[in-house]
Scaffold this motif. Structure first.
Motif, PDB file in Angstrom:
ATOM      1  N   TRP A  73       0.815  -1.051  -0.242  1.00  0.00           N
ATOM      2  CA  TRP A  73       0.206   0.461   0.151  1.00  0.00           C
ATOM      3  C   TRP A  73       0.658   1.451   0.584  1.00  0.00           C
ATOM      4  CZ3 TRP A  73      -0.551   3.977   3.470  1.00  0.00           C
ATOM      5  CH2 TRP A  73      -1.929   4.510   3.183  1.00  0.00           C
ATOM      6  N   LEU A  74       0.434   2.401  -0.967  1.00  0.00           N
ATOM      7  CA  LEU A  74       1.142   3.383  -1.322  1.00  0.00           C
ATOM      8  C   LEU A  74      -0.207   4.724  -0.474  1.00  0.00           C
ATOM      9  CD1 LEU A  74       2.938   3.301  -4.359  1.00  0.00           C
ATOM     10  CD2 LEU A  74       3.979   2.804  -2.705  1.00  0.00           C
ATOM     11  N   ALA A  75      -0.559   4.553  -0.736  1.00  0.00           N
ATOM     12  CA  ALA A  75      -1.667   6.327  -0.446  1.00  0.00           C
ATOM     13  C   ALA A  75      -2.894   5.597  -1.102  1.00  0.00           C
ATOM     14  CB  ALA A  75      -1.113   7.183  -0.904  1.00  0.00           C
TER      15      ALA A  75
ATOM     16  N   ASP B  80       3.657  21.019   9.412  1.00  0.00           N
ATOM     17  CA  ASP B  80       5.069  20.524  10.028  1.00  0.00           C
ATOM     18  C   ASP B  80       4.999  19.126   9.895  1.00  0.00           C
ATOM     19  OD1 ASP B  80       5.907  23.306   9.998  1.00  0.00           O
ATOM     20  OD2 ASP B  80       6.399  22.540  12.323  1.00  0.00           O
ATOM     21  N   ARG B  81       4.397  18.373  10.864  1.00  0.00           N
ATOM     22  CA  ARG B  81       4.433  16.584  10.732  1.00  0.00           C
ATOM     23  C   ARG B  81       3.556  16.152   9.444  1.00  0.00           C
ATOM     24  NH1 ARG B  81       8.387  13.497  10.479  1.00  0.00           N
ATOM     25  NH2 ARG B  81       6.901  11.417   9.822  1.00  0.00           N
TER      26      ARG B  81
ATOM     27  N   ASN C 168       2.717  14.443   4.335  1.00  0.00           N
ATOM     28  CA  ASN C 168       2.714  14.211   2.574  1.00  0.00           C
ATOM     29  C   ASN C 168       3.778  14.190   1.753  1.00  0.00           C
ATOM     30  OD1 ASN C 168       0.517  15.447   0.820  1.00  0.00           O
ATOM     31  ND2 ASN C 168       2.325  16.812   0.064  1.00  0.00           N
ATOM     32  N   HIS C 169       4.821  15.091   1.798  1.00  0.00           N
ATOM     33  CA  HIS C 169       5.949  15.195   0.951  1.00  0.00           C
ATOM     34  C   HIS C 169       5.929  13.110   1.168  1.00  0.00           C
ATOM     35  CE1 HIS C 169       9.256  16.434  -0.998  1.00  0.00           C
ATOM     36  NE2 HIS C 169      10.571  15.092  -0.329  1.00  0.00           N
ATOM     37  N   GLU C 170       6.582  12.490   1.579  1.00  0.00           N
ATOM     38  CA  GLU C 170       6.983  11.356   2.427  1.00  0.00           C
ATOM     39  C   GLU C 170       6.309  10.648   0.826  1.00  0.00           C
ATOM     40  OE1 GLU C 170       7.045  10.177   5.764  1.00  0.00           O
ATOM     41  OE2 GLU C 170       9.057  11.366   6.212  1.00  0.00           O
TER      42      GLU C 170
ATOM     43  N   LEU D 225       4.681   7.719  -4.373  1.00  0.00           N
ATOM     44  CA  LEU D 225       4.079   7.221  -5.941  1.00  0.00           C
ATOM     45  C   LEU D 225       4.932   7.694  -6.562  1.00  0.00           C
ATOM     46  CD1 LEU D 225       1.037   9.506  -4.323  1.00  0.00           C
ATOM     47  CD2 LEU D 225       1.405   6.841  -4.556  1.00  0.00           C
ATOM     48  N   LEU D 226       6.136   8.863  -6.435  1.00  0.00           N
ATOM     49  CA  LEU D 226       6.435   8.456  -7.767  1.00  0.00           C
ATOM     50  C   LEU D 226       7.614   7.870  -8.120  1.00  0.00           C
ATOM     51  CD1 LEU D 226       7.496  12.626  -7.323  1.00  0.00           C
ATOM     52  CD2 LEU D 226       5.800  11.928  -9.162  1.00  0.00           C
ATOM     53  N   ASN D 227       8.268   7.468  -7.297  1.00  0.00           N
ATOM     54  CA  ASN D 227       9.301   6.533  -7.376  1.00  0.00           C
ATOM     55  C   ASN D 227       8.207   5.451  -7.456  1.00  0.00           C
ATOM     56  OD1 ASN D 227      10.789   7.523  -6.475  1.00  0.00           O
ATOM     57  ND2 ASN D 227      10.911   7.403  -4.238  1.00  0.00           N
TER      58      ASN D 227
END
Length: 319
Positions: free
Chosen positions: A242-244, A273-274, A279-281, A286-288
């Motif tokens: 599972w990715l997201a 901040d967290r 969200n960036h992670e 997903l990009l990878n």
């Protein structure tokens, strides 16, 4: 709602013209001719009658957000100010009814109160009364406010407003369980002006839309001819990990659209901040995994660039 006073009520509470002017410089605000709203409770002895009436009514003070939500808050005040002088048998309708039912529009859709009454039409700077049939089953009440039922309200909005206004409100009602697509579909009058827009609104509305922004995304996909974008989809990599959970993902192609409202960060229990880091992670996962991710913010919903990019990407991938 809020505490609104007529000029007559203020005089009955002991306010002279000078007293009213004094209160207007402190805690009172003029809504329209002869109608005033209590903005806040103050400690001035002369204004105590306003505070006591407000406390006894169990209403709220007007809210201020510093953004487009303030327009809806002003509309709530205007609705309240017309509650005591609606024509006989008239009931609040359309956006006013939605607001009374707790279904706020995603952005300012109108700046006047709205009502309907059979055999009566009126259009004034602060209220519009449409001449419409109103079966008894379509009339209801919320507290002391006469209002169309939620079902009738949603159908009126679907017929008389743009998709950008109707779809978010209908989606919110579906999400709350206030209506079903089947009941709404059966209520559409074929041949009535606006019925095609109403049918399209029901096709685009979805209880899976978790915010007005996501509903507006669905409308913009339609406007730009983008098809196949499914809401709230769990995404996995080729190994099944599972990715997201994504706001929108194409049903066949590796294209994802995420809407980033303020709440995604500032309403997160972990703090902004967290939430931003996570969200960036997720974005990088997903990009990878080979997905093309489009991150949309509120401003993107009102311009063409990002949706043209999504459309072009789908076309390049053979969609």
């Amino acid at each position: 709602m809020v505490s609104v006073f007529s000029a007559k009520e203020l005089r009955e509470l002991g306010f002279t013209d000078a007293g009213i002017r004094d209160a207007l410089e402190c805690c009172l605000e003029r809504v329209r001719r002869g109608r005033f709203v209590l903005r806040r409770s103050c400690s001035q002895v002369g204004h105590e009658p306003l505070r006591l009436v407000h406390e006894a009514s169990a209403t709220e003070h007007p809210r201020t957000y510093g953004d487009i939500r303030d327009d809806t808050e002003r509309l709530k005040i205007l609705i309240r100010s017309h509650a005591d002088d609606l024509p006989r048998d008239a009931v609040f309708s359309h956006i006013s009814a939605a607001v009374i039912h707790g279904l706020d529009p995603p952005f300012p859709a109108t700046d006047v109160a709205e009502a309907i009454r059979r055999g009566f039409h009126r259009s004034k700077p602060t209220i519009r009364i449409r001449e419409r049939k109103l079966p008894a089953d379509d009339a209801s009440a919320v507290a002391d406010l006469p209002v169309t039922t939620i079902l009738r309200t949603l159908l009126d909005i679907a017929n008389d407003y743009s998709l950008e206004t109707s779809v978010p409100i209908i989606s919110a009602a579906l999400r709350r369980g206030d209506a079903s697509i089947e009941d709404l579909s059966s209520g559409i009058v074929r041949g009535r002006r606006g019925c095609r827009d109403a049918v399209q609104a029901l096709k685009l509305a979805d209880e899976r839309h978790e915010s007005p922004g996501e509903s507006l995304c669905a409308v913009k996909f339609f406007r730009f001819g983008i098809t196949g974008m499914q809401p709230q989809v769990d995404t996995f990599d080729e190994a099944g990990a599972w990715l997201a959970r994504n706001d929108f993902r194409h049903e066949r192609l590796p294209v994802i659209a995420e809407f980033h409202g303020v709440g995604k960060y500032y309403l997160s229990e972990k703090g902004p901040d967290r939430a931003s880091i996570e969200n960036h992670e997720r974005h990088m996962r997903l990009l990878n995994a080979g997905f093309r991710v489009f991150n949309l913010v509120w401003a993107d919903l009102f311009r063409a660039r990002e949706f043209k990019r999504i459309s072009a990407e789908i076309a390049n991938l053979g969609g």
